[in-house]
Design a protein around this motif. Sequence first.
Motif, PDB file in Angstrom:
ATOM      1  N   GLN A  69       0.820  -1.208   0.000  1.00 33.12           N
ATOM      2  CA  GLN A  69       0.000   0.000   0.000  1.00 33.12           C
ATOM      3  C   GLN A  69       0.856   1.261   0.000  1.00 33.12           C
ATOM      4  OE1 GLN A  69      -3.181   0.872  -0.138  1.00 33.12           O
ATOM      5  NE2 GLN A  69      -3.609  -1.255  -0.693  1.00 33.12           N
ATOM      6  N   ALA A  70       0.521   2.187  -0.846  1.00 34.14           N
ATOM      7  CA  ALA A  70       1.035   3.564  -0.756  1.00 34.14           C
ATOM      8  C   ALA A  70       2.498   3.747  -1.149  1.00 34.14           C
ATOM      9  CB  ALA A  70       0.803   4.148   0.634  1.00 34.14           C
ATOM     10  N   ASP A 124      10.126   6.111 -12.206  1.00 37.02           N
ATOM     11  CA  ASP A 124      11.299   5.354 -11.766  1.00 37.02           C
ATOM     12  C   ASP A 124      11.822   5.707 -10.381  1.00 37.02           C
ATOM     13  OD1 ASP A 124      11.361   3.774 -13.993  1.00 37.02           O
ATOM     14  OD2 ASP A 124      12.729   5.106 -15.102  1.00 37.02           O
ATOM     15  N   VAL A 125      11.118   6.548  -9.654  1.00 37.11           N
ATOM     16  CA  VAL A 125      11.566   6.880  -8.291  1.00 37.11           C
ATOM     17  C   VAL A 125      10.527   6.381  -7.288  1.00 37.11           C
ATOM     18  CG1 VAL A 125      12.162   8.737  -6.684  1.00 37.11           C
ATOM     19  CG2 VAL A 125      12.810   8.913  -9.100  1.00 37.11           C
ATOM     20  N   LEU A 126      10.996   5.702  -6.250  1.00 40.73           N
ATOM     21  CA  LEU A 126      10.076   5.178  -5.240  1.00 40.73           C
ATOM     22  C   LEU A 126       9.458   6.333  -4.449  1.00 40.73           C
ATOM     23  CD1 LEU A 126       8.983   2.485  -4.051  1.00 40.73           C
ATOM     24  CD2 LEU A 126      10.802   2.641  -2.328  1.00 40.73           C
ATOM     25  N   HIS A 127       8.134   6.301  -4.374  1.00 41.79           N
ATOM     26  CA  HIS A 127       7.397   7.328  -3.637  1.00 41.79           C
ATOM     27  C   HIS A 127       6.639   6.702  -2.478  1.00 41.79           C
ATOM     28  CE1 HIS A 127       8.216   9.864  -7.065  1.00 41.79           C
ATOM     29  NE2 HIS A 127       7.497  10.870  -6.583  1.00 41.79           N
ATOM     30  N   ALA A 128       6.484   7.467  -1.408  1.00 36.73           N
ATOM     31  CA  ALA A 128       5.526   7.146  -0.358  1.00 36.73           C
ATOM     32  C   ALA A 128       4.376   8.113  -0.589  1.00 36.73           C
ATOM     33  CB  ALA A 128       6.143   7.348   1.013  1.00 36.73           C
ATOM     34  N   THR A 149       0.835   7.480   6.122  1.00 34.21           N
ATOM     35  CA  THR A 149      -0.459   7.612   6.799  1.00 34.21           C
ATOM     36  C   THR A 149      -1.540   6.819   6.066  1.00 34.21           C
ATOM     37  OG1 THR A 149       0.146   9.823   7.527  1.00 34.21           O
ATOM     38  CG2 THR A 149      -2.191   9.282   7.592  1.00 34.21           C
ATOM     39  N   ALA A 150      -1.559   6.932   4.726  1.00 34.54           N
ATOM     40  CA  ALA A 150      -2.603   6.255   3.943  1.00 34.54           C
ATOM     41  C   ALA A 150      -2.556   4.747   4.181  1.00 34.54           C
ATOM     42  CB  ALA A 150      -2.420   6.562   2.460  1.00 34.54           C
ATOM     43  N   ASN A 167      -0.309  12.294   2.065  1.00 38.52           N
ATOM     44  CA  ASN A 167      -0.502  12.792   0.695  1.00 38.52           C
ATOM     45  C   ASN A 167       0.804  13.339   0.106  1.00 38.52           C
ATOM     46  OD1 ASN A 167      -3.200  12.109   0.951  1.00 38.52           O
ATOM     47  ND2 ASN A 167      -3.767  14.130   1.705  1.00 38.52           N
ATOM     48  N   GLU A 168       0.843  14.655  -0.195  1.00 37.07           N
ATOM     49  CA  GLU A 168       2.035  15.230  -0.832  1.00 37.07           C
ATOM     50  C   GLU A 168       3.019  15.768   0.204  1.00 37.07           C
ATOM     51  OE1 GLU A 168       1.836  15.263  -4.319  1.00 37.07           O
ATOM     52  OE2 GLU A 168      -0.078  14.239  -3.945  1.00 37.07           O
TER      53      GLU A 168
END
Length: 435
Positions: free
Chosen positions: A3-4, A10-14, A35-36, A401-402
């Motif tokens: 999840q999330a 190509d860049v790992l995001h949370a 949080t999500a 979120n962002e």
Amino acid sequence: MLQAFRYRNDVLHAEGVSLSEVARDIGTPFYCYSTASIEHQYQQFSQSFTGNRVKICYSIKANSNLSVLGTFARLGAGADVVSGGELKRALTSGIQGSDVVFSGVGKTGDEMVDALEAGIMQFNVESEQELAQLAEIAKTRGVTAPVALRINPNVDAGTHDKITTGRVWDKFGIPWPEARDIYRLASNMPGLEMCGIAIHIGSQLTNLEPLEIAFRDVADAVSSLRDDGHNIKRVDLGGGLGIPYHFDPLTLEALDSSPSVESYAALISKATDNLDCDIILEPGRFLVGNAGVLISKVTLLKESRGRLFAVIDAAMNDLMRPALYGAFHEIVPVVSSSAEPEYLDVVGPICESSDVLAKGRRMARPDPGSLLAILSVGAYGAVMASSYNGRPIIPEVLVHNEEYSVVRPRSPIDEAMSIETLPPWLERSFELDTM
Ligand SMILES: *Cc1c(COP(=O)(O)O)cnc(C)c1O
């Protein structure tokens, strides 16, 4: 699916936050939670239990960062605590005392006093000695302690030896026939209200059968206790639901199957629907395990006798699970790599051979200076960290979120040293030295 956490360009995001940007801002290593993901897990868990007789008491020991606890408080969770320190964290984060269960095999008198003062929902008592002490303290203070005895059902949870807790030779709980006698004894003690029964047979359970057996035993015990005249109104079934730890490094799809929360809920419903009891559940790992990653930078690559080591800036003091339990954590590059996979060991810089985070792992050879993400570290990660080898406790970041926020800063070595003091005889010699 993790999840999330996702690759975007190509860049790992949370969620909406690039983990390489966070690394640029605050340095490495650090823990990052979503949080999500926490909310998703909590809602998935709570929605599996229809009816309002289930109280979810998040097991704080999995991850007790105040902002993680605050997230749970906002979701309406209670807490399962195992120390006075955890009780304080729960209350500070906004969880009501009346939503707290106190577990643990060695509560001290001071901890009992604090918990009585906080008006907690229930003490899960694990021995006759503890029961006597709690009765004494409650009586002296003119209050009544709500008590469940933690039963040791003598089932093998079939998980790792160090996190199995329900066999007779484990230190936890009271075996059943003895427990029945202790209930009888306790009902004559002022200061106690014997209102529940509790179990917790272990952690990272990937097979539900031992739980099914234990739940059935608890249901039988409730009937017997009621026959004996006790007013049992609460059944605490502990935590332990397992999660996936193996993920496809490209898609981040889970590769190992963990039991669904629906099948877990069905077991509970089957065992307890006819009991007319409130149910307490104490999930820890399930709620936070896959909500956290540990981001670390590759310091150097070392080749020795044909073995390839990626030495990274995180180590066993930051994440103990591999050294302590031989635990497996997926490790993926933060910036996707097209390098051919090869076998390598991912190790920390600590002077212990057990400081290995992954052994013989087939993965893309990382470049020195590149970032790696160690997955599934939201539970039993940061909470177990130490400053061994003079290493600072690493930061924790919470994403929403962002946005992201550093919810625990890196504690620099100067800060750690500043709380240490010298005894007078050393201060004198230091003065001499500096004269
Ligand atoms: C550790 C613990 C839990 C949580 O276990 P998880 O495997 O993280 O769900 C719940 N109850 C008690 C008493 C515990 O000690």
